[in-house]
Design a protein around this motif. Sequence first.
Motif, PDB file in Angstrom:
ATOM      1  N   LEU A 365       0.788  -1.249  -0.081  1.00  0.00           N
ATOM      2  CA  LEU A 365       0.098   0.033  -0.103  1.00  0.00           C
ATOM      3  C   LEU A 365       1.015   1.210  -0.025  1.00  0.00           C
ATOM      4  O   LEU A 365       1.330   1.679   1.036  1.00  0.00           O
ATOM      5  N   TYR A 366       1.196   1.833  -1.131  1.00  0.00           N
ATOM      6  CA  TYR A 366       1.958   3.057  -1.329  1.00  0.00           C
ATOM      7  C   TYR A 366       3.321   2.516  -0.591  1.00  0.00           C
ATOM      8  O   TYR A 366       3.888   1.529  -0.776  1.00  0.00           O
ATOM      9  N   ASP A 367       3.739   3.593   0.367  1.00  0.00           N
ATOM     10  CA  ASP A 367       5.050   3.361   0.851  1.00  0.00           C
ATOM     11  C   ASP A 367       4.886   2.869   2.372  1.00  0.00           C
ATOM     12  O   ASP A 367       5.754   3.021   3.189  1.00  0.00           O
ATOM     13  N   ASP A 368       3.708   1.979   2.839  1.00  0.00           N
ATOM     14  CA  ASP A 368       3.558   2.027   3.960  1.00  0.00           C
ATOM     15  C   ASP A 368       4.303   0.952   4.646  1.00  0.00           C
ATOM     16  O   ASP A 368       4.889   0.080   3.792  1.00  0.00           O
ATOM     17  N   LEU A 369       4.637   0.608   5.848  1.00  0.00           N
ATOM     18  CA  LEU A 369       5.602  -0.296   6.331  1.00  0.00           C
ATOM     19  C   LEU A 369       4.996  -0.596   7.722  1.00  0.00           C
ATOM     20  O   LEU A 369       4.547   0.183   8.613  1.00  0.00           O
ATOM     21  N   PHE A 370       5.172  -1.908   7.938  1.00  0.00           N
ATOM     22  CA  PHE A 370       4.853  -2.374   9.281  1.00  0.00           C
ATOM     23  C   PHE A 370       6.110  -3.253   9.881  1.00  0.00           C
ATOM     24  O   PHE A 370       7.044  -3.637   9.187  1.00  0.00           O
ATOM     25  N   GLY A 371       6.253  -3.162  11.127  1.00  0.00           N
ATOM     26  CA  GLY A 371       7.353  -3.692  11.810  1.00  0.00           C
ATOM     27  C   GLY A 371       7.067  -4.221  13.113  1.00  0.00           C
ATOM     28  O   GLY A 371       6.384  -3.795  13.853  1.00  0.00           O
ATOM     29  N   PHE A 372       7.709  -5.078  13.536  1.00  0.00           N
ATOM     30  CA  PHE A 372       7.704  -5.798  14.862  1.00  0.00           C
ATOM     31  C   PHE A 372       9.083  -6.164  15.419  1.00  0.00           C
ATOM     32  O   PHE A 372       9.775  -7.006  14.419  1.00  0.00           O
ATOM     33  N   GLY A 373       9.495  -6.102  16.742  1.00  0.00           N
ATOM     34  CA  GLY A 373      10.733  -6.566  17.077  1.00  0.00           C
ATOM     35  C   GLY A 373      10.588  -6.761  18.475  1.00  0.00           C
ATOM     36  O   GLY A 373       9.678  -6.327  19.203  1.00  0.00           O
ATOM     37  N   ALA A 374      11.415  -7.659  19.005  1.00  0.00           N
ATOM     38  CA  ALA A 374      11.492  -7.923  20.443  1.00  0.00           C
ATOM     39  C   ALA A 374      12.888  -8.113  20.892  1.00  0.00           C
ATOM     40  O   ALA A 374      13.900  -8.891  20.072  1.00  0.00           O
TER      41      ALA A 374
END
Length: 432
Positions: A365-374
Amino acid sequence: MSGPKKNQEQQERPHMGQARLLGTVIVAGFWLSTEALAQESRPTSALEAAAAVSLGGPASTQAQLEQDRVRRLQDSRWPGLDAALDPLEASRQRFAKRTGLNLSFDYQAYYQSATESLTDIDEAALGQARILGQWTLLNRGGENPGQLVFTLENRHLLGTDIAPSGLAGEIGYAGVTATTFSDTDTTLSVAYWSQTLAGGKAGFVAGRIDPGDYSDILGYVNPRTTFSNFSILFSPVLPIPDPGFGIAGGGFLTDQIYALGVLSDANGSLTDVEWFPGGPEFYKYAEIGWTPERSKRFLTNVHLGVFHVDERTEAGVPESYGAILSANHTINEEFMIYGRLGWSEGEAPIARRAANAGLLWRPGLYDDLFGFGATVADPVDETLDTQTTMEAFYRLDLSDNVALTADVQHMINPGFNDQDTTVFGLRLRINL
């Protein structure tokens, strides 16, 4: 760190026992020589383009300028705003091509709120206005350009008593929930000479530089566009100082293997510039790494890093040393996974041992970005339990120039607080 109320307002990084930090750094290394402004077509990815113009990581001034340039070539949700700003951007590019001076402006506003606090302060907000500049003064358009690079910024509170970088002290968390969002007023955060050598296989930068841009870098490490928590962005075993005087060198040993070493003032500071005020006390970091090709350095990378920090007499911090094994891999330029293992001895870092891992995903979706870290870490303070930090964010691409990022951080056994704590954040970034 002696207690839950440690003041981190004037710090970029969560050093244990940190006092005054000051200075300027000199670093040498490698990157591909390109004239980014001469590129009119869209590169394969913004991170590839950024890796081609900067020795530092994605958050460095040169890399940020290039990522923003590439982003302006993409489609967005707000084409009307894009079109309205196109003449300004075209004028700025013409000026840069004529003079060699590439200027950019960005503004970040960041708000955080915590569910648990040891005091009556549970929220923080900061605004951050920056002018980023890159002036090619030597060999413009050639293989080995020389550039003056700088970032001038003003950081100011937005209606709260503390900046987001100070929220950790209020909630009893051993770390920093908002890296780079400290209340430091007006500062020349970086100012250095960048020189490419050997057609891009080697080079150096010298001046006032953030050593965090050159230590244990993976392609997601940018506190203004991805994660916010220091222990997610880096390994908490690494005690990175703020900008300070120093020297380093490095380069590609083969087309895929590189080596890099950094030596800088262990008493660095954003707000003061002095020549080794604490004497010859150094932060030293070196790594050897592998990447499939130089342009993929941010996307896929494996490296082993080692560090040593001298005893800081005035600050009362004994010497520290340790090692970090880090890696990331990007699949189809859409999905990145990363991981780190770290170990340290001494009082300068947050943690004695740490493991962190995560992922980033572009949903298309366009330049959308999801991130998850632990991150799971054993604090240097042996009276504290093992601390677990988790963070997730979603960056919404509103236009070529505007992004809105929502994030949530959850801390289990957060250092000096008996209660698990959650911090909610909202970050707006505008760049021109």
